[in-house]
Design an enzyme around this catalytic site. Structure first.
Site, PDB file in Angstrom:
ATOM      1  N   ASP A 136      25.727  59.576   5.651  1.00 50.48           N
ATOM      2  CA  ASP A 136      26.275  61.003   6.685  1.00 50.48           C
ATOM      3  C   ASP A 136      26.083  62.029   6.444  1.00 50.48           C
ATOM      4  O   ASP A 136      27.652  62.099   5.294  1.00 50.48           O
ATOM      5  CB  ASP A 136      27.004  60.427   8.025  1.00 50.48           C
ATOM      6  CG  ASP A 136      27.574  61.584   8.942  1.00 50.48           C
ATOM      7  OD1 ASP A 136      26.875  62.646   8.949  1.00 50.48           O
ATOM      8  OD2 ASP A 136      27.883  60.945   9.910  1.00 50.48           O
ATOM      9  N   HIS A 137      24.858  63.117   6.543  1.00 55.59           N
ATOM     10  CA  HIS A 137      24.915  64.701   5.556  1.00 55.59           C
ATOM     11  C   HIS A 137      25.981  65.415   6.580  1.00 55.59           C
ATOM     12  O   HIS A 137      26.364  66.169   6.051  1.00 55.59           O
ATOM     13  CB  HIS A 137      23.957  64.957   5.912  1.00 55.59           C
ATOM     14  CG  HIS A 137      23.529  66.631   4.834  1.00 55.59           C
ATOM     15  ND1 HIS A 137      24.233  66.651   3.779  1.00 55.59           N
ATOM     16  CD2 HIS A 137      22.634  66.577   4.605  1.00 55.59           C
ATOM     17  CE1 HIS A 137      24.286  66.996   3.594  1.00 55.59           C
ATOM     18  NE2 HIS A 137      22.916  67.428   2.978  1.00 55.59           N
ATOM     19  N   ARG A 138      27.151  64.754   7.461  1.00 59.15           N
ATOM     20  CA  ARG A 138      27.880  65.521   7.818  1.00 59.15           C
ATOM     21  C   ARG A 138      29.559  65.637   6.933  1.00 59.15           C
ATOM     22  O   ARG A 138      30.727  66.662   7.203  1.00 59.15           O
ATOM     23  CB  ARG A 138      28.304  65.388   9.820  1.00 59.15           C
ATOM     24  CG  ARG A 138      27.147  65.306  10.256  1.00 59.15           C
ATOM     25  CD  ARG A 138      27.680  65.299  11.759  1.00 59.15           C
ATOM     26  NE  ARG A 138      27.407  63.660  11.719  1.00 59.15           N
ATOM     27  CZ  ARG A 138      28.197  62.446  12.395  1.00 59.15           C
ATOM     28  NH1 ARG A 138      28.225  63.383  14.059  1.00 59.15           N
ATOM     29  NH2 ARG A 138      27.988  60.996  12.550  1.00 59.15           N
TER      30      ARG A 138
END
Ligand code: COA
Length: 453
Positions: free
Chosen positions: A423-425
């Site tokens: 998850d790039h967040r």
């Protein structure tokens, strides 16, 4: 006979400078006494300000974003003389010229509970998805320019869920939209693949997805067909996977681990234990290796909770298990405190329970990270979808013997493909690459696991 009136914000208690979130009338509209003119939303409440009179709106003097207080001018209108003389609420005086008076605003708490129309947790699939045939996209309930009749709490509910009330078919008295109407609208939209409140052709300003309707094809026109209902597992996992694929900014990193020595070790141990029937699987080694990587990179053992990242100090590892009815994800708890044989035995027992359709919610909840192994089947790589609220998932495909340059010559080595979706967040590419290098080192020389704290 009509009477020109100015309509002002009435006494709204302690509220001042309350933003307008919706203007419900436009010049030329005919409105009845008690119909809302604007919706205001403070940090504590949402309120509709109704018209005190029946008549025709002459001019709208507010727009979305304006901040209003008692006495702010809302509209001018030509009120019918009878109505102007007898406003809807007896305690609300007529408002000729510049008297700020109107019926009391209708107030709703902004925290009205919302009830999602589809199950959202893969770990607790308590809300069954309707098995009825997908409904067609609901046609707009109102002609263009028509007025929506809904209470502030329903307006708030619809706003929270991103539903445009103009597209909801009302079932309440006098054409009012009820909470059930909004829920039914969302359900129909989800089943047809349309995002609630968005007409497919509407241009997006970046705030939502403008998806085309799901293609409707009469397959029977092209050849013989058979229609079967989706299994309950597929319906639930499908809803979860769709949400996760859409909401999470996924990136997948690929790497390879040399498992020649590990596989030789596994085979040796399995032949030692042949009589006892204790069998070590590659999955058990992978789970142990993942625990080691999660300890080294705690961001992967975390979940987003609003603006916080919740770091878990436990290591419950989920694994994807294929069943005749679809994919399920049981969880091995405290994998850091279990030995390889225990993990292998527990995974085998959970996989059997899954195939028998006997997994309960407790077997599938609390996971920190998921391993999805297609190694027993094949493939060279895939991009697994993260099992929210986890932040990463490891996909593994079939190991193959490949020629590897050892500095002097090519030697045959057993190479295992690794695919890590994250998850790039929460995580970035550098961390993901390091996570995979850590896994690669552990799987390349499993003695390294003893270095973990
Ligand atoms: N490379 C090469 N061979 C592999 C391998 C790999 N990565 N992983 C397993 N194998 C071999 C094993 O050696 C095993 O042979 P063995 O009996 O001689 O030891 C054989 O394949 C069978 O393995 P499998 O049935 O996959 O058992 P497992 O313990 O490795 O996996 C499950 C168990 C539950 C993970 C597996 O049965 C399963 O359901 N996989 C599907 C996962 C899934 O659906 N993912 C979702 C994708 S969207």
């Amino acid at each position: 006979m009509t009477q020109a009136l100015e309509i002002f914000v009435p006494d709204i208690g302690d509220y001042n400078d309350v933003p307008v979130i919706e203007v419900l009338v436009q010049a030329g509209d005919s409105i009845r006494a008690d119909e809302p003119i604007v919706t205001l939303e403070s940090d504590k409440a949402t309120m509709d300000v109704p018209s005190p009179h029946t008549g025709i709106v002459r001019e709208v003097r507010v727009k979305v974003g304006d901040r209003l207080s008692k006495g702010s001018l809302l509209i001018t209108m030509d009120a019918s003389a009878d109505a102007a003389a007898a406003p809807a609420q007896t305690d609300a005086p007529t408002a000729p010229a510049s008297t700020p008076a109107a019926p009391a605003p209708v107030v709703a708490a902004p925290s009205a509970p919302s009830s999602p129309a589809v199950p959202v947790s893969s770990s607790a699939p308590a809300v069954p998805v309707s098995s009825s045939a997908p409904a067609a996209v609901p046609a707009p309930a109102l002609p263009a320019g028509g007025k929506v009749h809904a209470s502030p709490s329903i307006r708030h509910y619809a706003r929270e869920l991103g539903v445009d009330l103009a597209t909801v078919r009302p079932s309440g008295r006098n054409g009012r939209i009820t909470r059930e109407d909004v829920s039914a609208h969302i359900k129909a939209s989800m089943q047809s693949g349309i995002v609630p409140g968005k007409t497919p052709a509407a241009a997006s300003a970046g705030s939502g997805l403008d998806l085309l309707p799901w293609p409707k094809v009469d397959f029977a026109k092209f050849g013989p067909v058979e229609s079967m209902p989706l299994s309950r597992i597929k319906k639930i996992s499908g809803a979860n996977l769709s949400r996760n694929a859409i909401v999470i900014p996924h990136v997948t990193n690929f790497d390879e681990a040399d498992i020649t020595d590990l596989e030789a070790f596994r085979i040796a141990l399995n032949s030692e234990n042949e009589k006892s029937g204790k069998k070590l699987t590659m999955l058990a080694f992978l789970i142990k290796a993942c625990v080691s990587a999660l300890k080294a990179f705690p961001e992967f053992n975390a979940s987003l909770d609003g603006e916080n990242l919740v770091y878990k100090r436990y290591f419950h590892i989920a694994f994807a298990a294929d069943t005749p009815n679809g994919l399920v994800v049981p969880v091995i708890r405290d994998a850091d405190r279990k030995g390889l044989h225990d993990i292998a035995a527990e995974a085998a027992a959970l996989a059997k329970k899954a195939r028998d359709g006997k997994l309960g919610p407790a077997d599938m909840s609390g996971g920190c990270f998921t391993v999805s192994s297609l190694g027993g089947i094949g493939g060279t790589g895939f991009t697994p979808i993260i099992n929210a609220p986890e932040v990463a998932i490891l996909g593994v495909t079939r190991a193959q013997t490949k020629p590897v340059w050892d500095g002097k010559q090519f030697v045959p080595r057993l190479i295992l493909p690794l695919c890590l979706s994250w998850d790039h967040r929460v995580v970035d590419g550098v961390l993901a690459a390091r996570f995979l290098v850590h896994l690669q080192r552990i799987l390349g020389d499993f003695r390294r696991i003893s270095l973990d704290g």
